[in-house]
Design an enzyme around this catalytic site. Structure first.
Site, PDB file in Angstrom:
ATOM      1  N   ASN A 162      36.242  39.152  42.330  1.00  0.00           N
ATOM      2  CA  ASN A 162      36.905  39.723  41.160  1.00  0.00           C
ATOM      3  C   ASN A 162      35.957  40.746  40.534  1.00  0.00           C
ATOM      4  OD1 ASN A 162      38.253  40.313  38.835  1.00  0.00           O
ATOM      5  ND2 ASN A 162      37.894  38.329  37.849  1.00  0.00           N
TER       6      ASN A 162
ATOM      7  N   LYS B 262      36.617  42.888  38.259  1.00  0.00           N
ATOM      8  CA  LYS B 262      36.917  43.201  36.856  1.00  0.00           C
ATOM      9  C   LYS B 262      36.941  44.727  36.685  1.00  0.00           C
ATOM     10  CE  LYS B 262      34.953  38.753  35.803  1.00  0.00           C
ATOM     11  NZ  LYS B 262      34.365  37.846  34.830  1.00  0.00           N
TER      12      LYS B 262
ATOM     13  N   HIS C  42      43.967  35.436  34.399  1.00  0.00           N
ATOM     14  CA  HIS C  42      42.511  35.336  34.234  1.00  0.00           C
ATOM     15  C   HIS C  42      42.195  35.123  32.749  1.00  0.00           C
ATOM     16  CE1 HIS C  42      38.280  36.333  34.054  1.00  0.00           C
ATOM     17  NE2 HIS C  42      38.243  36.052  35.353  1.00  0.00           N
TER      18      HIS C  42
HETATM   19  P1  PGA Z   1      31.538  35.270  37.056  1.00  0.00           P
HETATM   20  O1  PGA Z   1      33.098  35.598  36.867  1.00  0.00           O
HETATM   21  O2  PGA Z   1      31.332  34.905  38.499  1.00  0.00           O
HETATM   22  O3  PGA Z   1      30.840  36.562  36.687  1.00  0.00           O
HETATM   23  O4  PGA Z   1      31.209  34.157  36.130  1.00  0.00           O
HETATM   24  C1  PGA Z   1      34.078  34.813  37.492  1.00  0.00           C
HETATM   25  C2  PGA Z   1      35.450  35.296  37.091  1.00  0.00           C
HETATM   26  O5  PGA Z   1      35.636  35.686  35.935  1.00  0.00           O
HETATM   27  O6  PGA Z   1      36.396  35.305  37.918  1.00  0.00           O
END
Ligand code: PGA
Length: 249
Positions: A11, A13, A96
């Site tokens: 992901n 983002k 999410h």
């Molecule tokens: P992170 O994010 O691995 O940076 O904690 C996971 C996510 O939000 O899917």
């Protein structure tokens, strides 16, 4: 694990331009040629096409990070399932916690989005998880039950196995604070029980853990009997780290 193929999703983002995404894919693919796991990349909308082109024939699949439940309409700024399918997207992250927290995503909308994705032929990756306050108050199971029951309310039992669920405790996302393998296993086993209660083949559903997954902790998390893979944020931005997590599954 009951014959469930491990599923590792990146992901990104709001990270990576299309050019940066292309560079990532070129660097990732040679590192994961041997894997038999499901590998899914979730870039921002603007990089979807580039990632689809570059990963063609590799087995890597591409997911969007959100979609609208309608096929088209007066919804400025939104993207629909047919639009994603047209360019070769195969899956979509729904619910999410960042969308729930910052963009008003509701269980009511998700109750429409999940079946809309299924009807269009997209694989929904449905995210659920509790806040730190809810965990401290002993409400983790209540939160998971409520989210799963609402978000899957309109999903037929026969369709259940087409859904991927990601358990992401909000207190572990982007914080460096990972759930222990035992905490993650306990919550995910509970989520599977909720799915079992809905009928359908809950043992076929891949349930992932997400929240500060890194190469160093991925192996022990995914060794738990009910944890079928990972939804990786920060550590998925670097091809070497993400490839190591794919290998750890
Ligand atoms: P992170 O994010 O691995 O940076 O904690 C996971 C996510 O939000 O899917």
């Amino acid at each position: 694990m009951a014959d469930r193929i491990p599923y590792i999703a990146a992901n990104w983002k709001m990270h990576k331009t299309a050019a940066e995404a292309a560079e990532f894919v070129e660097s990732l693919l040679p590192r994961i040629t041997a894997t038999e796991n499901d590998v899914v990349l979730c870039p921002p909308y603007t990089a979807l096409g580039e990632v689809i082109e570059r990963s063609r024939g590799s087995g890597v699949r591409v997911a969007a990070q959100n979609m609208h439940e309608a096929e088209s309409g007066a919804f400025t700024g939104e993207v629909s399932a047919p639009m994603l399918l047209e360019i070769g997207v195969e899956a979509v992250v729904l619910g999410h916690s960042e969308r729930r927290q910052h963009f008003g995503e509701t269980d009511k909308a998700l109750a429409h989005k999940v079946p809309a994705a299924l009807a269009a032929g997209l694989e929904p990756i449905l995210c659920v998880g509790e806040t730190e306050e809810a965990r401290d108050a002993g409400q983790t199971e209540g939160v998971l039950e409520r989210q799963l029951q609402s978000d899957l309310a309109a999903v037929e039992p026969a369709e259940l196995a087409r859904i991927v669920v990601a358990y992401e405790p909000i207190w572990a996302i982007g914080t460096g604070r990972t759930a222990t393998p035992e905490q993650a296993q306990e919550a995910i086993a509970f989520a599977r029980d909720v799915l079992r209660g809905r009928g359908g083949d809950a043992d076929a559903v891949r349930i992932l853990y997400g929240g500060s997954v890194k190469p160093a902790n991925a192996g022990e998390l995914m060794a738990q009997p009910d944890i079928d893979g990972a939804l990786v944020g920060g550590a998925s931005l670097e091809p070497g780290d993400f490839a190591a997590i794919v290998e750890a599954a």
